[in-house]
Write an enzyme that holds these catalytic residues in place. Structure first.
Site, PDB file in Angstrom:
ATOM      1  N   ASP A 433       0.869  -1.150   0.000  1.00 48.09           N
ATOM      2  CA  ASP A 433       0.000   0.000   0.000  1.00 48.09           C
ATOM      3  C   ASP A 433       0.919   1.218   0.000  1.00 48.09           C
ATOM      4  OD1 ASP A 433      -2.241   1.595   0.420  1.00 48.09           O
ATOM      5  OD2 ASP A 433      -1.804   1.652   2.553  1.00 48.09           O
ATOM      6  N   THR A 435      -0.040   4.861   1.115  1.00 47.39           N
ATOM      7  CA  THR A 435      -0.190   5.782   2.225  1.00 47.39           C
ATOM      8  C   THR A 435      -0.090   5.029   3.545  1.00 47.39           C
ATOM      9  OG1 THR A 435      -1.807   6.751   0.802  1.00 47.39           O
ATOM     10  CG2 THR A 435      -1.569   7.692   2.985  1.00 47.39           C
ATOM     11  N   PHE A 755     -17.618  12.233   5.693  1.00 49.60           N
ATOM     12  CA  PHE A 755     -16.880  11.773   4.531  1.00 49.60           C
ATOM     13  C   PHE A 755     -17.263  10.352   4.178  1.00 49.60           C
ATOM     14  CE2 PHE A 755     -13.446   9.583   2.537  1.00 49.60           C
ATOM     15  CZ  PHE A 755     -13.062  10.474   1.560  1.00 49.60           C
ATOM     16  N   LYS A 779     -15.069  20.142   1.479  1.00 47.66           N
ATOM     17  CA  LYS A 779     -13.703  19.857   1.052  1.00 47.66           C
ATOM     18  C   LYS A 779     -13.672  18.422   0.538  1.00 47.66           C
ATOM     19  CE  LYS A 779     -11.533  17.906   5.017  1.00 47.66           C
ATOM     20  NZ  LYS A 779     -11.270  18.117   6.375  1.00 47.66           N
ATOM     21  N   ARG A 823      -0.819  15.270  -1.503  1.00 51.03           N
ATOM     22  CA  ARG A 823      -2.238  14.918  -1.529  1.00 51.03           C
ATOM     23  C   ARG A 823      -3.018  16.200  -1.672  1.00 51.03           C
ATOM     24  NH1 ARG A 823      -3.081   9.949   1.469  1.00 51.03           N
ATOM     25  NH2 ARG A 823      -5.067  10.658   2.245  1.00 51.03           N
ATOM     26  N   THR A 903      -2.446   1.261  -4.778  1.00 54.21           N
ATOM     27  CA  THR A 903      -2.912   2.369  -3.970  1.00 54.21           C
ATOM     28  C   THR A 903      -4.217   2.910  -4.512  1.00 54.21           C
ATOM     29  OG1 THR A 903      -2.397   4.579  -3.205  1.00 54.21           O
ATOM     30  CG2 THR A 903      -1.432   3.914  -5.292  1.00 54.21           C
ATOM     31  N   ASP A1040      -1.638  -0.742   5.859  1.00 50.56           N
ATOM     32  CA  ASP A1040      -1.924  -0.292   7.214  1.00 50.56           C
ATOM     33  C   ASP A1040      -3.389  -0.006   7.452  1.00 50.56           C
ATOM     34  OD1 ASP A1040      -2.082   1.979   5.635  1.00 50.56           O
ATOM     35  OD2 ASP A1040      -1.649   3.255   7.343  1.00 50.56           O
ATOM     36  N   ASN A1043      -8.597  -0.651   4.143  1.00 49.61           N
ATOM     37  CA  ASN A1043      -8.745  -0.968   2.726  1.00 49.61           C
ATOM     38  C   ASN A1043      -7.660  -1.926   2.232  1.00 49.61           C
ATOM     39  OD1 ASN A1043      -6.758   0.833   3.089  1.00 49.61           O
ATOM     40  ND2 ASN A1043      -7.285   2.146   1.373  1.00 49.61           N
TER      41      ASN A1043
END
Lengths: 1463, 350
Positions: A433, A435, A755, A779, A823, A903, A1040, A1043
């Site tokens: 992964d 991030t 979110f 956002k 990001r 990712t 981590d 997902n």
């Protein structure tokens, strides 16, 4: 041993598959008759009646169906233990095999050993497991007991009060009152909270390891809120879903007596095992109890995996079965023939009890069975037990490795799977992964763009850089130094740091420590003296503000301060809005450092400001000139970065004009700064800062700790704080922000739209306190927000143009950010009028109350609101690479491991991270495949594949050519381009659906690395499965977040990183580490060791058993295949059990063939395990042959020696036994590469134990083993010189060939392992030198670039610098162009016709170095031809990359809300 | 490599750190000896082994060569008796047979007389277990429970003493040796006791306790193949009778192979046999009772001397010599390879 996570959760084993009885029949009178309720399907719904005496009968009947709160995780009771345990044990094949042998031995015709003796191994096996199970079960029982008898306060209907009760007595429907810091006994629906807002805070660390507080609220609309809750008057019935294991979903409604329904969801459910925090008291009704609670249903216990060696081993065991069969057949046939040879029965052929003789055929058949018993240990059942033991030892050592310990988190590595340690040494593919795995997942605010103006935050960047201790590019550095920023900035950051450090530490120490998983959170724990660590933790907190932006902010603030509250909010610059949005639009919890975990809900009553506004104004006026010129200088430096920033100055004007609308002074000065150029700014800057500091300091303590669900939220809040927009407090209803001028603004929060990964955005709806306007701040991901922007301003054309330009600019900046590895988040706002809002609010309420498909409805309402937004700006947040990631990746790569990155992030971000962590090199050719149609995808794959193959052929022919000429000549050869592949989620989908997997894999095999961006968790796991099953390779997944769980589970070895994102990944993993860099030692050292040790041990076990059993087999040729043994049974059994068991076990745990330092220095040594060099079929066969040879020697040397003598059966067996013992142990000694004292002791001990045992046994046993009767044999042997002569010569003969081959290997020195072993002997410095030599030698021979590492690095640095600045880069520019183009198109996307015009996308990342190489390399001719094809397709590619995230396919790719992802 | 020496101490009051111990064992840094196959160790080990094996081997061969052994197959020589014994109905008919032979050399030292059997599988699984050690120890046990079947009792229930197939099939030829000296025949004095293991005779085998042997074995019967009951095995020597009879004890120690020899008698070193058996003509007088022809067996009588390294079998010496030679050869091969590769410089050196 703390091997498993010792959280309570873990021990709550689910008791079988017990489900609440589903047979709750429709005819149950209580639930359906007597009340005119719609019939509810009880298989779908659960009805809970309150236990307050009001619906007593109903409650009583209903509660019988629901399980109580007593927890029983034990498997057995006193009475069922024996039968049940035995039953379970006989499910194991090994035990059945033993049982079979025992039963077989019961028949006198085939009996070899005493019946009791054959039973011994079985009994030992059964007993050990039984004891283990019993202890385990007892521990569980004790744990259950403490849990069951812990107290809680439950409402008692008789006493009309809360009384103390044990947890086990809590029933569904009970009212439970909970105090602060109390653990929740069952799943409880929150009905009352002492908090005035009806909020209750939960800590779910026990459940998912997330240590931040979760908010739970009282069921919305439930009336009795303000008054103290009286359970007595509770009349509602609760209907909710059946128990399930989804921690993030729960829905139901409460039916009031008047049939009004109140909906509720997971927001109101208190989960068992969590802890109440920050709330004095909470009351609720029990919904699920005991085993039906979500925590329990979630608990699946550890998984069982089978390692590659074990799979291989099982195959070999089948070979052994085959061998056994053959040997038994030989025995049977031999015996048949032998018996048939006699015309008359000889005296030694004994009839059975009745005097009858068996026919040869029958005798042969019986002999077959006898031989199975006799040769039983050919199937090394003991191997399984030994492997388990060895793995326990290995896990223990891995667990205790101090290098894999993370001081910051106080976490050693956790080995959750106990049986796949050796798989670590055989990994061929790593799926990582990005991030949180490669990167820190500690977000650092790096850049932002507001109103189309980029603020590069040079100061911040510089601060970060100096800490990174990376060699800054000289040029840029000097430039930066030239345009030195006023000392003010460094000063601030220093003081800021000082200021923040103290409270922070306090904050940390006051924090509760949670068992199992203390995490390093974004608010920064500092408990280490290492500067780097200390730095990284404050990193997110203090953002050195961009001086230019800071000035503007202050200007703007002053203006608003001057005029507010009289001026309308609309006129205020979007800067203010931007920062307000940063501060408000989140779900961050505020706590002060002095009172950790106490949310700040009410802003402290203070006067707005200590300094009068006039004074500020005055100072400001005085300093304006100076500060402006300073801002110029910084903008200048940033514009140096890219050519296209040349347009910036005009932009700047525009912005300046913008801000100067209200202040003429400003405008004049902004004009003047152009003329002035750089000026001395120091004094001005400093004093200005002083003023503001004094303002802020005087008003409030600034030590806020922010607890955010995702680190980037916190980063944004900290960023806002840096510009003095400080988030002071947050409640569900209100949020208070302190503005730069010191005023506190309190916004009413009307709605928070959380979110989720589908929408990829979040919004808050607030009422502005001054203007009373209803504002929506949103956002989210740029791809989403950009599409939702207001298409055209209605009022005037110039404004519209401006908006459009801002949008374009912002998009450009965003692309730049993404390429820089940042990001990106877009910030937008929308002003609602009252009517619209009311309409929408109604809508929303309906959706909230809905039960069926509420999720969809909520989503719909959210989407309805988030339209026609006004863009405020965008932010770029850096997710820093973790320490040592490039180094680790390089090492792993050198070790021959293919690394893929999967990712959910944007392609540009992913590619950039890949470059920065050396996954891709600057010289690599990177293929990018983005397409949506199968045909194009296929042709693209073909094309690329052809390309790659062509290149490989060229390379090969070159190699052949250069093969004759010494390698030094090949320097002229251009470094062969390596390939990288970038592919996105959509394309992956097509590949999977279109059956293009093979081509894809063929392509990837030629690629150095593969990047899959924008991929969903499902796709991640599909990729892993595909590679694993198709290529038949060993895979490792590391991640981590939630997902990554499916990917971790799909791989052979799953590694979880216990980082910022909770424990799901760790829970699903086999090994949990804290940093990516630990992977290096884990694989290269521990993996190698574990593999080498275990593989050698397994082979040795096969060898040992075969050698020993064959001794008996050879004897059959001399005893008429009658199944006799010449070795005493007890000695035979003890041989395996005691005499030869310890050394191999010790070997399996402790042997180090190569030292850790050398293994790390020479990653190539890892290939040894990767190619399964130690344990494969050939080695197995060789070992078998060797075993046969050695057993032949061990048997026939004594045989020939004692031939024709008066030796007795057991006197003959005794030397054989001794000799084989010596041989087998010496064989082990030859294999051992390290001899510690422990080894010597066990080795000697084994021999000594054998002789001592034999002596005692043979001296005491006159009658104890009747027919064999080994009395005094050993003693006699020991007084016979022949015995010693035999013991000397036989092991020598047996081991001579093996030793000879070892010696030859050493002499030829072919294998790297041997070289490494020799290296180990060298002194430290020489060793390093040799390693260097070996490595460089490898590189030259393999034709890799021959440049020295140092110069190589330099080159790369240069290149990377160049490629980072995107506006110099042709290819990148093309891409960004494509993006803007698509943006333009998608803006007019209302046109439905455009929808189907998606084309394939295909472009090369044509890197600078690549061009260089093609220019020099003639052989790359076909390449240049290919390039012409590329640009023609570049344009369409842009089109669809704009559409990249359209649709709902990409679920869960965003990192933020873990809970939103269900797997 | 980074070498963390110790973990930082945790703040006071905090929970104990989970930092692993920095002990040599846990960090796998135990001081260790790493044997390495360098050219020196390899060559020295090969040559040393070679030299050692060669010298030991030569000693062994020399000592084995000093052994004198004489072996004669009397089942062929006494073919008439063999034929007679083929028919089991003749079991009680006596048959005597004489075998003449000449010793060309003196047999000096202790001379042992063995009987040898060929093709007699004493090591057959069911044969080996067919005995009752408890019975042989003089204990009064129910032999029905032992592995003696079917040689436990007779049809009428009388138990056999001793029971089992081993005892039943006991070798029962008697062999006497005569020395023909100048037409006078001298019987060579032979010792019939002291041939078995001391522990066997004194610990493992005991007669049932009683006044005299015949009463001790009252109520039992001889095994079916025996001609006389167990208490008449040696009527002359009370301490060699019954279960403690040396011939019986030796027979009961089952042989490892189908071809084997058992010690029968030792030559008593008296008179002219003080130094062993002098060269000359001898005669075996054999009372031929033991049938072997039905399993294609052979019977031998063997005279042999013994040295420290065992009997006449030269194998061990040969094995040592061969091994020594092989090891030395391997040493040379490795030397050759080493020298050759060393010149080429491709060989990895330290």
């Amino acid at each position: 041993m703390a091997l498993s996570v010792d959280s309570a959760l873990y021990r709550w084993q689910r008791r079988g598959d017990e489900r609440p009885s589903q047979t709750l029949s429709e005819s149950t009178p209580l639930l359906f008759s007597g009340r005119n309720k719609p019939k509810l399907n009880l298989n779908k719904w659960r009805i809970v009646f309150p236990n307050n005496g009001r619906q007593q009968k109903d409650w009583k009947q209903a509660s019988t169906f629901y399980s109580g709160n007593r927890m029983q995780t034990t498997k057995y009771t006193w009475f069922t233990f024996l039968p049940q345990n035995l039953f379970e044990q006989f499910h194991r094949l090994g035990n059945l095999y033993f049982l079979f042998l025992v039963v077989l031995n019961w028949f006198p015709q085939v009996e070899v050993f005493h019946r009791e003796i054959t039973m011994l191994p079985l009994i030992v096996m059964l007993l050990t497991s039984m004891i283990k199970d019993a202890i385990e079960d007892y521990r569980k029982h004790r744990f259950d007991k403490t849990i069951n008898f812990s107290k809680t306060r439950v409402y008692d209907k008789e006493e009309h009060a809360y009384v103390e009760k044990c947890w086990k007595d809590v029933r569904v429907g009970d009212f439970v009152q909970l105090q602060c810091n109390e653990t929740i006994p069952a799943d409880i629906l929150l009905l009352y909270s002492s908090d005035q807002n009806g909020v209750c805070h939960l800590e779910t660390a026990n459940l998912d390891g997330e240590t931040n507080l979760k908010q739970r609220r009282v069921v919305l609309g439930f009336s009795s809120q303000n008054a103290l809750f009286e359970p007595e008057f509770f009349q509602n019935t609760i209907v909710c879903e059946m128990p399930n294991n989804d921690l993030n979903k729960f829905k139901g409604y409460m039916e009031q007596p008047n049939h009004e329904r109140i909906g509720f969801n997971i927001e109101s459910l208190l989960l068992r095992g969590c802890t109440i925090r920050n709330t004095e008291a909470a009351t609720g009704i029990v919904i699920y109890a005991g085993h039906e609670t979500k925590a329990m249903l979630n608990n699946n216990g550890p998984r069982y995996k089978r390692s590659k060696i074990e799979r291989r081993m099982n195959m070999d065991i089948f070979l052994c079965v085959g061998l056994l069969f053959v040997m038994c057949l030989v025995g049977a046939v031999g015996h048949g023939i032998w018996t048939g040879n006699f015309s008359e029965h000889p005296p030694y052929d004994i009839p059975d009890e009745n005097g009858n003789f068996l026919s040869p055929a029958l005798a042969g058949f019986y002999m077959f069975l006898t031989m199975i018993i006799l040769l039983q240990i050919l199937i090394p059942i003991s191997l399984y037990v030994s492997i388990e033991l060895v793995k326990l030892g290995q896990v223990f050592l891995i667990h205790n490795d101090i290098d894999l310990y993370d001081e910051e988190a106080d976490l050693p590595i956790q080995c959750r799977a106990l049986n796949i340690t050796e798989d670590l040494g055989q990994i061929q593919y790593i799926f990582s992964d990005k991030t949180g795995t490669l990167t820190e997942n500690k977000m650092v605010f790096r850049r932002c763009t507001v109103d189309g103006i980029e603020f590069s935050h040079q100061e911040n960047a510089r601060r970060l850089e100096t800490h990174k201790e990376l060699d800054l590019d000289d040029e840029e550095f000097s430039k930066l130094q030239h345009f030195t920023l006023p000392p003010m900035n460094t000063e601030t950051s220093a003081t800021l740091k000082q200021r923040t450090m103290r409270p922070l530490r306090r904050c940390q120490s006051a924090r509760a420590h949670f068992q199992g998983h203390t995490r390093n959170r974004s608010l920064g724990r500092r408990d280490s003296n290492q500067s780097q660590v200390a730095f990284s933790s404050t990193l997110e907190k203090d953002v050195a503000p961009d001086s230019r932006l800071l000035r503007r902010v202050r200007e703007a603030a002053l203006q608003t301060e001057n005029l507010s509250p009289f001026i309308h909010m609309k006129t205020s610059p979007s800067l203010t809005d931007f920062f307000l949005a940063l501060a408000i639009c989140n779900t961050v919890l505020v706590s002060t450092a002095t009172e950790p975990r106490q949310r700040v809900t009410v802003p402290p009553p203070i006067k707005p400001s200590g300094i009068t506004l006039d004074k500020i104004h005055q100072i400001f006026q005085r300093l304006k000139l100076a500060s402006l010129s300073q801002s110029f200088s910084s903008s200048q430096s940033s514009s140096d970065l890219g050519a296209s920033f040349s347009a910036k100055n005009t932009e700047e004007h525009l912005a300046a004009l913008d801000c100067c609308d209200n202040d003429d002074n400003c405008c004049t000065s902004s004009r003047s700064y152009e003329l002035q150029g750089k000026g001395s700014t120091d004094i001005g800057g400093a004093s200005l800062d002083e003023v503001f500091k004094s303002v802020t300091n005087s008003s409030l303590p600034t030590d806020f700790c922010y607890e955010a669900e995702s680190p980037d939220e916190a980063a944004l809040v900290y960023a806002a704080q840096a510009y003095s927009f400080t988030l002071v407090s947050r409640t569900p209803e209100q949020v208070t922000v302190r503005l730069p001028q010191g005023t506190l603004l309190t916004f009413d929060i009307l709605y928070t739209l959380g979110f989720d990964s589908v929408r990829k955005r979040m919004s808050v709806v607030v009422r502005h306190p001054l203007s009373k306007e209803i504002v929506v701040y949103t956002k989210g991901a740029d791809s989403v927000i950009m599409d939702l922007l207001e298409d055209s301003a209605k009022d005037d054309i110039s404004a519209e143009k401006r908006m459009k330009r801002i949008k374009e600019k912002t998009q450009k900046h965003l692309d730049y950010y993404a390429r820089d590895g940042l990001r990106t988040l877009c910030i937008a706002k929308k002003v609602l009028n009252e009517d619209d809002f009311l309409k929408w609010a109604n809508f929303r309420r309906e959706a909230e109350a809905a039960i069926d498909n509420r999720e969809e409805l909520l989503m719909e309402t959210a989407q309805h609101l988030e339209t026609k937004l006004t863009l405020l700006g965008a932010t770029g947040i850096e997710d820093r690479l973790q320490d040592g990631v490039p180094d680790t990746i390089t090492a792993l790569r050198e070790a021959g491991i293919q690394i893929w990155v999967l990712t959910g992030d944007k392609q540009e971000t992913a590619v950039n991270i890949a470059y920065s962590c050396k996954l891709l090199k600057q010289g690599d050719t990177v293929f990018t495949i983005n397409t949506e149609s199968k045909e194009t995808c296929e042709s693209l794959l073909n094309l690329t594949l052809e390309e790659v193959r062509k290149n490989y052929e060229v390379e090969k022919s070159q190699k052949k050519f250069f093969g004759i000429i010494p390698t030094s000549c090949s320097v002229s050869e251009a470094p062969s381009p390596e390939f990288g592949l970038v592919i996105d989620g959509r394309t992956l989908n097509i590949i999977f659906q279109g059956g293009l997997e093979e081509k894809f894999l063929a392509l990837t095999q030629h690629c150095r690395s593969v990047l899959c961006c924008r991929s969903t968790p499902l796709q991640k796991s599909m990729v892993v499965k595909l590679v694993r099953s198709q290529l038949k390779v060993m895979t490792l997944s590391i991640g981590d977040g939630a997902n990554d769980v499916s990917m971790i589970q799909a791989a052979d070895v799953g590694v979880g990183i216990s980082g910022q994102e909770g424990m799901q990944a760790v829970m699903a993993s086999d090994f949990a580490i804290t940093r990516f860099k630990h992977l290096k030692k884990l694989l290269l050292v521990h993996g190698h060791w574990c593999y080498a040790r275990l593989a050698k041990m397994v082979i040795y076990f096969f060898y040992k058993n075969v050698t020993y059993v064959n001794l008996l087999f050879w004897y059959q040729f001399f005893c008429g295949f009658s199944g006799s043994t010449m070795i005493d049974y007890w000695q035979m059994i003890f041989f395996n059990l005691f005499f030869t068991s310890m050394p191999p076990l010790l070997f399996g745990v402790l042997d180090r063939d190569v030292s850790a330092e050398t293994l790390l220095g020479l990653p190539e040594l890892y290939k040894n395990g990767q190619n399964s060099e130690i344990y494969k079929l050939s080695t197995f066969i060789i070992t078998m042959l060797d075993a046969f040879y050695q057993s032949l020697i061990c048997f026939f040397v004594p045989y020939l020696t004692y031939k024709d003598s008066d030796i007795g059966v057991f006197s003959f067996g005794n030397p054989i036994n001794s000799i084989s013992l010596l041989t087998i142990l010496l064989h082990q000694a030859l294999e051992m590469k390290t001899w510690t004292l422990l080894h010597v002791v066990t080795m000697m001990g084994s021999v000594a134990f054998y002789f001592i045992f034999s002596l005692i046994y043979n001296a005491t046993c006159v009658l104890c083993n009747p027919p064999t009767n080994p009395y005094w044999i050993m003693e006699r042997q020991l007084s016979d010189p022949i015995f010693y002569l035999l013991c000397l010569i036989t092991p020598v003969i047996a081991l001579l060939p093996r030793f000879f081959i070892f010696a030859l290997q050493g002499t030829f020195g072919a294998s790297l392992i041997l070289k490494a072993q020799q290296l180990d002997k060298l002194p430290k410095e020489e060793q390093n030198l040799e390693i260097q030599k070996l490595r460089s030698g490898k590189q030259t021979t393999s034709g890799a670039p021959v440049a020295s590492p140092a110069s190589n690095d330099d080159l790369e640095q240069n290149i990377s610098h160049l490629s980072v600045s995107p506006f110099l880069h042709p290819a990148a520019a093309a891409v960004s162009h494509g993006h803007t183009g698509s943006q333009g198109l998608s803006a007019s996307e209302v046109n439905p016709l455009r929808k189907q015009t998606l084309e394939e996308g295909y472009y090369f990342f044509n890197r600078w170095a690549e061009e260089e190489s093609t220019a020099t390399d003639l052989s790359a001719g076909p390449f240049s031809g290919q390039y012409s094809l590329v640009p023609s397709r570049a344009t369409p590619s842009g089109q669809d990359s704009g559409k990249l995230t359209k649709g709902n396919v990409n679920r869960g790719s965003h990192r933020r809300s873990v809970s939103a992802v269900t797997l | 490599m980074k070498n963390k020496t110790s973990c930082l101490p945790q703040e006071a009051g905090a929970r104990p750190s989970r930092c692993p111990d920095n002990s040599a064992f846990k960090q796998q840094r135990l001081p260790a000896w790493k044997p390495q196959l360098t050219i020196a160790t390899v060559l020295s080990s090969f040559f040393l082994t070679g030299a050692f094996c060669l010298s030991v081997g030569i000693c062994l061969i020399l000592s084995a060569n000093s052994i004198r052994e004489f072996q004669i197959n009397y089942s062929d020589k006494c073919s008439e008796c063999s034929k007679l014994r083929e028919n089991t109905s003749n079991w009680n008919k006596e048959c005597h047979c004489s075998v003449n032979f000449t010793l060309k050399e003196d047999m000096l030292g202790d001379v042992f007389m063995y009987y040898g059997l060929q093709n007699f599988y004493q090591n057959h699984r069911r044969y080996v277990i067919s005995r009752s050690d408890a019975q042989l120890l003089g204990q009064n046990v129910n032999i029905e429970k032992s592995y003696c079947a079917p040689f436990t009792t007779y049809q009428n229930g009388t138990p056999m003493a001793p029971c089992g197939a081993i005892a039943n099939s006991m070798f029962n030829d008697t062999i006497d040796l005569f020395y023909n000296l100048n037409s006078s025949v001298v019987q060579v004095p032979l010792l019939k006791t002291g041939n078995s293991w001391w522990t066997d005779k004194n610990v493992k085998f005991r007669n049932p306790k009683s006044d005299n042997l015949s009463s001790a074995f009252a109520g039992t019967a001889r095994p079916p193949y025996w001609q006389k009951p167990v208490y008449l095995l040696d009527e002359e020597d009370e301490r060699n009778n019954g279960y403690v009879n040396d011939d019986f004890i030796i027979w009961m120690r089952v042989s490892a192979f189908a071809t084997f020899r058992n010690l029968y008698r030792r030559v008593e070193r008296v008179k002219q046999f003080v130094n062993g058996l002098p060269a000359g003509n001898y005669t075996f007088h054999i009372s031929y009772n033991f049938p072997v022809t039905k399993f294609k067996g052979r019977k031998h009588v063997i005279l042999s001397t013994v040295v420290w390294s065992g009997g006449s079998n030269p194998f061990l010496g040969i094995a040592y010599v061969v091994t020594g030679t092989a090891a030395t050869l391997m040493g040379f091969v490795i030397t050759a390879i080493h020298l050759k590769l060393r010149k080429k410089k491709t060989y990895f050196q330290k």
